[in-house]
Each structure stands twice: as structure tokens, then as C-alpha cells.
Design an enzyme around this catalytic site. Sequence first.
Site, PDB file in Angstrom:
ATOM      1  N   LYS A  34      43.232 -24.150  46.386  1.00 14.42           N
ATOM      2  CA  LYS A  34      43.143 -23.246  45.232  1.00 14.42           C
ATOM      3  C   LYS A  34      42.054 -23.700  44.267  1.00 14.42           C
ATOM      4  CE  LYS A  34      47.999 -21.915  45.545  1.00 14.42           C
ATOM      5  NZ  LYS A  34      47.715 -20.903  46.487  1.00 14.42           N
ATOM      6  N   CYS A  35      40.914 -24.021  44.823  1.00  8.44           N
ATOM      7  CA  CYS A  35      39.787 -24.574  44.059  1.00  8.44           C
ATOM      8  C   CYS A  35      38.603 -23.603  44.140  1.00  8.44           C
ATOM      9  CB  CYS A  35      39.411 -25.930  44.681  1.00  8.44           C
ATOM     10  SG  CYS A  35      37.924 -26.704  44.032  1.00  8.44           S
ATOM     11  N   GLY A  36      37.734 -23.657  43.182  1.00  9.28           N
ATOM     12  CA  GLY A  36      36.534 -22.832  43.212  1.00  9.28           C
ATOM     13  C   GLY A  36      35.632 -23.144  44.398  1.00  9.28           C
TER      14      GLY A  36
END
Length: 160
Positions: A34-36
Site C-alpha cells: 500500500k505504498c506509492g
Amino acid sequence: MSVYQFEAKGIDGKTVSLEQYKGKVLLIVNTASKCGFTNQYKDLQDMYEKYNNQGFEILGFPCNQFLGQEPGDELEIQSFCRLNYGVTFPMFAKIDVKGENAHPLFVYLSEEAPGVLGSKTIKWNFTKFLVDRYGKPVKRYAPKTKPVEFENDVIELLKG
């Protein structure tokens, strides 16, 4: 010392000796779902498919130390990676990459391949470490550095 002296739990919970990767060029990455930078899974998988048959392996180590961006358990992580990005490279159980509970592999990598201005701390998800065929870390790449930007480094190590 080399990365071959370390063990880690695979995403399936079984202990994996990194010695099984002896003689291969490795890219060791701390990952998060759930990271950019999560979309780098696609680029990493593409690189893996392109060079795996030449002795290249990517080892993914999920980590939840950066804003809780890897909240799932191993089964959720594995499913997410396979379904969304077709990941087939080896993934490991969730670990810490910094602090007092940091996995010894990442302590070693951080010492051997410091970041910008000699910083040893891993600052974010998708920090990448390139390891030569002798198990020695040779370069660290920042989270924002896309695999295509260091592909030539991988090619050079594969030639050597």
C-alpha cells in the site's frame, strides 16, 4: 562475510538459506502493498522475467515499518502480489528492516551499501540492494529509483 550466511523465513513460513542463491546476481528489496511505489512490483517482475535465466534473482521482503503500508499477513501479501502484479520471484515473510528488531540481513546490507551521504538507515519501502555473484552488496538504490534506471548495472554483474 556475504549474504549467503543469512537465513530468512519464506512467505510460506519455511526457513530459506540464502546460500541457495550462491553464484547468482541478487536484487534484495523491502516491499509494501500500500505504498506509492507498489507499482514497482510490475517493473521488478519484468526485470526478473528478462534476466532470471541468466542467473538473476529478486528477493522481496515485505515490511510494515513505514506508515503501516504492509498491514496484511503473508497469505494476503502473496495473493496481492500474484493477482495484481503477477509476481513469481521469491517473497519472504514480513520483517523489520531498521531498528532494534531489524533482520540481520538488512543490518548487513545497510552497513555494506550505505545510501546517500553514507546514510545506513533504510528510509522507506522499495529500497533496493544489488548483490554480486559472490554475495557482496555492491549498490543501494533509493525507493524512487525504478528498475529500468539500474538495468545496466544488473547486466554488467551478469556479464562478470
